[in-house]
Write a protein that holds these residues in place. Structure first.
Motif, short mmCIF file in Angstrom:
data_model
loop_
_atom_site.label_atom_id
_atom_site.label_comp_id
_atom_site.label_asym_id
_atom_site.label_seq_id
_atom_site.Cartn_x
_atom_site.Cartn_y
_atom_site.Cartn_z
N GLU A 147 22.43 21.28 1.36
CA GLU A 147 22.05 21.97 0.60
C GLU A 147 20.96 21.21 -0.58
O GLU A 147 19.63 21.65 -0.68
CB GLU A 147 22.86 22.79 -0.71
N LEU A 148 21.38 19.80 -0.50
CA LEU A 148 20.40 18.97 -1.37
C LEU A 148 19.10 18.80 -0.52
O LEU A 148 18.16 18.79 -1.07
CB LEU A 148 21.08 17.79 -1.61
N GLY A 149 19.06 18.65 0.77
CA GLY A 149 18.20 18.52 1.64
C GLY A 149 17.10 19.84 1.60
O GLY A 149 16.03 19.53 1.43
N ALA A 150 17.71 20.78 1.50
CA ALA A 150 16.73 22.05 1.58
C ALA A 150 16.02 22.38 0.08
O ALA A 150 14.75 22.46 0.01
CB ALA A 150 17.74 23.24 1.70
N PHE A 151 16.75 21.88 -0.77
CA PHE A 151 16.19 21.70 -2.03
C PHE A 151 15.25 20.82 -2.24
O PHE A 151 14.19 21.23 -2.83
CB PHE A 151 17.35 21.83 -3.21
N PHE A 193 6.54 25.98 10.68
CA PHE A 193 6.44 24.61 10.04
C PHE A 193 7.34 24.46 8.88
O PHE A 193 8.02 23.26 8.86
CB PHE A 193 5.09 24.23 9.75
N SER A 194 7.22 25.34 7.91
CA SER A 194 8.07 25.36 6.90
C SER A 194 9.58 25.25 6.96
O SER A 194 10.33 24.40 6.47
CB SER A 194 7.47 26.40 5.92
N ILE A 195 10.15 25.97 7.90
CA ILE A 195 11.38 26.13 7.95
C ILE A 195 11.74 24.95 8.88
O ILE A 195 12.98 24.35 8.78
CB ILE A 195 11.72 27.31 9.10
N GLY A 196 10.86 24.41 9.88
CA GLY A 196 11.16 23.09 10.67
C GLY A 196 11.40 22.08 9.59
O GLY A 196 12.29 21.12 9.69
N LEU A 197 10.54 21.81 8.52
CA LEU A 197 10.57 20.82 7.47
C LEU A 197 11.85 20.99 6.83
O LEU A 197 12.67 20.00 6.39
CB LEU A 197 9.40 20.87 6.52
N GLY A 225 12.12 22.02 -0.52
CA GLY A 225 11.35 23.27 -1.18
C GLY A 225 10.67 22.71 -2.40
O GLY A 225 9.64 22.91 -2.56
N SER A 226 11.36 21.56 -3.14
CA SER A 226 10.51 21.18 -4.19
C SER A 226 9.28 20.35 -4.02
O SER A 226 8.47 20.11 -4.60
CB SER A 226 11.54 20.17 -5.11
#
Length: 776
Positions: free
Chosen positions: A245-249, A225-229, A252-253
């Motif tokens: 990169e912005l989307g991943a950051f 689920f986390s990797i999917g998000l 994560g935040s």
């Protein structure tokens, strides 16, 4: 024979070479990132002694995944609330350092004859320092508890978020090839809008879902689920024109504010390390020794710019933020290197095809040089300050210290400042939600009903009515929501001086509400309809039903705040460390002018002072420090008295200056010197011995038998059998008698020395039995 894809061979080569090189770098105590880059050079096309990578296209895809998971992991450690707690010192220092150093980087590139894009990306590469290198140096030098280190950590946090935003701006400029101020300003506003929107929606929805689905969320499901998000937000970010990169950051935040943040971080760490390794190795594959020699002069120039510029402007920023001269110098000399983000920024430029390939060897060369200089810069920062204060800045030192002391007097938070922040929070957050609802109905709902309703007027009327239902609570908040702070009530009662400005603010916010409603309807229908509906219809509707709308809004707000504080509240419920850390920050802010701060230190397991009274230790008299609290599991002893004791694993809050802490640290970390024998577990066994009347042990107690001393502590009595009675773990006062059968445990060779004593066994006693147990 089955065909083996080249990608599998390449991964095997990358991981094996990376493992061996990083083992070497750990041994010589150098950053692992640099080791991965060297490993990449070994498997790259410019090193011929071992096989090279073949499937470069798929390796580049894996490297891009590495960047995504590195930024996702950074977001998990970051959280927006952490940024808000960083404080003014670190924020001002980071902004001044990044603005000036990046500007110098851009102009340096132009002076070297580089293209505009190369110069811009060089500026982005110089924007951040290396968290990995700084933490390693602080650990080795034992200065993580010093006051300037706290500022450095805060600066690193602010740098991370600013560099993320710079990457978005650089990618936008690279794609559009436009440098107009209006375009960049629009990108900044667009970025701020979507960041706030994603954060608000993410905090409102994701923690609630995780809470409801927690009973079905095992580790495997949570990982998926986390990797999917993460990847879903990457897709969304790229769809609206931002970088992956912005989307991943951002994702994560958002997850960093949930109670499962630590678990998600733990589960995704192996994935981050795997793909992150591939990324840094792919960076090393681009190293061309010939290019590094060719660009040796730019490497030297950029290195000097990095060390000198970051030191100068980090120290200047620290001074302007109110730090004393000594701490400003220490902060500046700690920041004098480029970080891992330099490679990520360079990789972004190459992937977009807008920069030259020589930027990579320059970044690697500068990183390698500053990696080795950083520990020495930090180590000699205090002697350098002493020289500065004594020679060049002797006449300015008192003025600088006076300025630092004066800024502390301005740090008090006046009521108007608090109130103004509350008004800004109410208007900005609710306006962002309203604009998001507007965009949703303008570009999704309205096109959906256009083919189902023939009349344009009916289409617009239905769209406006449907949009106003979700928008009403947020419109009400913009116009009527009162600030949630004590300052508002106090200032409203002070009619003589504050009521008139407050009335003016209330009128302004009503006008803002009217403009938002007008904009809302104008974008959905037309300006003519907006003017005729806004004042006579919408605002009276909100006023008449304000009570119900208020209740609905308060429910939405309470749900959001609950999700936002869920992780923090769970930590506080688990122990008192959350509130304690907050109180420590308040106390430290008040003691800033005294150069004093609170450091929490853990009592070592074998501390020489464990169990002794504080009054007997004499720490205050000897070192000038004060023990302000003792945290023992979930209990906290505030301002302990002289009769309190310190126990192993206690967390102790120590108040003092950096100099006092450095002298005190050796005493606090002192431990008992325990001698450990080198007996292997395979040598431990259990034997029985019958004592004859002539045996030297007969007539002696266990304590005075010398058995333990004569065998260097490697043999102990665990049992005695006498007249059919068995005594397990006998008392040390027990006296051995003839005919006793004693059971010994310990080193097999030393036990046989006791067994083979001539008077131990009678002639007909069988030979020593085999051990009853080979190990204990």
């Amino acid at each position: 024979m089955a065909h083996l894809p080249e990608l599998i061979r390449d991964l095997a080569l990358i991981l094996l070479v990376g493992a061996f090189v990083t083992i070497l770098f750990k041994r010589i105590r150098q950053p692992l990132v640099l080791g991965y880059i060297i490993a990449g050079f070994f498997v790259g096309p410019h090193f011929q002694l071992i096989p090279s990578i073949v499937d470069t296209e798929n390796i580049e895809t894996f490297a891009e995944l590495g960047v995504i998971f590195l930024l996702f992991s950074l977001g998990l450690e970051f959280s927006f609330k952490k940024l808000l707690r960083v404080g003014g010192h670190a924020s001002i220092t980071a902004v001044i350092e990044i603005v000036f150093v990046s500007s110098l980087g851009y102009f340096t590139g132009q002076l070297l004859g580089w293209s505009q894009m190369d110069s811009l990306f060089l500026a982005g590469m110089l924007a951040s320092s290396s968290t990995t290198i700084i933490l390693r140096a602080f650990d080795e030098l034992g200065i993580k508890t010093m006051q300037f280190a706290r500022v450095v950590f805060g600066v690193l946090v602010v740098e991370d978020i600013i560099v993320i935003l710079l990457m978005v701006l650089l990618s936008t400029v690279a794609v559009t090839q436009q440098f107009e101020g209006g375009e960049i300003l629009f990108t900044v506003f667009k970025l701020g809008f979507f960041l706030m929107l994603w954060f608000l929606l993410g905090i409102y929805l994701i923690p609630s879902f995780l809470k409801r689905a927690r009973q079905w969320m095992d580790e495997e499901t949570l990982l998926i689920f986390s990797i999917g998000l993460c990847l879903g937000m990457v897709i969304l970010a790229t769809r609206v024109g931002f970088s992956a990169e912005l989307g991943a950051f951002v994702m994560g935040s958002i997850l960093a504010e949930t109670t499962l943040a630590e678990k998600v971080e733990h589960l995704t760490k192996p994935i981050k390390e795997l793909f992150g390794t591939v990324f840094f190795v792919s960076v090393g594959m681009m190293i061309d020794p010939a290019a590094m020699l060719q660009y040796a002069f730019p490497i030297v120039v950029v290195t000097i710019l990095t060390i000198g510029g970051k030191f100068l402007f980090s120290a200047l920023g620290a001074l302007l933020s109110g730090q004393p001269l000594k701490q400003a110098v220490q902060v500046g000399m700690s920041m004098a290197q480029i970080g891992e983000f330099a490679f990520i920024v360079a990789a972004l430029g190459l992937s977009l095809g807008v920069i030259s390939e020589f930027l990579f060897p320059i970044a690697v060369g500068v990183s390698a040089i500053t990696t080795f200089t950083t520990p020495y810069m930090i180590k000699y920062s205090e002697p350098f300050y002493n020289w500065l204060a004594r020679v060049p800045l002797a006449h300015w030192k008192d003025r600088i210290e006076h300025y630092a002391t004066g800024t502390e007097k301005l740090r008090a938070n006046p009521a108007w400042k608090v109130l103004f922040k509350e008004y800004i929070r109410i208007i900005v957050i609710n306006s962002i939600v309203l604009i998001a609802i507007l965009l949703l109905f303008r570009y999704a709902f309205l096109p959906f009903i256009e083919g189902k309703i023939a009349s344009a007027f009916v289409q617009h009327a239905v769209t406006v009515a449907a949009a106003m239902l979700p928008a009403a609570p947020f419109l009400w908040a913009v116009v009527f929501q009162k600030p949630r702070c004590d300052a508002y009530q106090a200032m409203w009662m002070d009619t003589a001086t504050n009521k008139a400005p407050l009335m003016a603010i209330e009128i302004v916010r009503v006008l803002i509400g009217v403009l938002l409603v007008g904009l809302f309807i104008d974008r959905l229908t037309s300006t003519h309809v907006a003017l005729w509906i806004t004042l006579p219809v919408i605002l009276p509707f909100i006023y008449l039903f304000s009570r119900r709308i208020q209740v609905l809004y308060q429910r939405i707000e309470a749900h959001f705040i609950s999700n936002l504080n869920e992780r923090e509240n769970s930590l506080i419920q688990a122990d008192n460390s959350g509130r304690l850390n907050q109180k420590n920050e308040e106390v430290q802010s008040g003691l800033q002018a005294w150069n004093a701060h609170i450091v929490e230190m853990e009592v070592p397991p074998l501390a020489t002072y464990a169990g002794r009274h504080l009054k007997d230790l004499g720490w205050k008299e000897a070192y000038g420090i004060l023990v302000v609290y003792i945290r023992r599991e979930e209990n906290i002893i505030h301002l302990p008295g002289g009769d309190h004791r310190l126990l192993p694993q206690d967390h102790v809050g120590i108040l003092g200056t950096d100099e006092q802490m450095m002298h005190f640290k050796a005493a606090f970390e002192s431990q008992e010197d325990i001698q450990y024998n080198d007996m292997a577990i395979e040598d431990i066994s259990l034997h029985q011995v019958m004592l004859q009347a002539t045996h030297p042990l007969v007539g002696k107690s266990i304590a005075r038998s010398g058995l333990r001393e004569d065998t260097d502590g490697q043999v102990q009595v665990v049992g005695v059998e006498r007249d059919g009675i068995r005594m397990l773990n006998p008392e040390a006062s027990l006296v051995f008698k003839a005919g006793d059968i004693i059971w010994l445990v310990g080193n097999r060779k030393r036990i046989r020395e006791v067994i083979t004593h001539p008077a131990t066994n009678p002639p007909d006693w069988p030979p020593p039995p085999e051990p009853l147990a080979s190990s204990m």
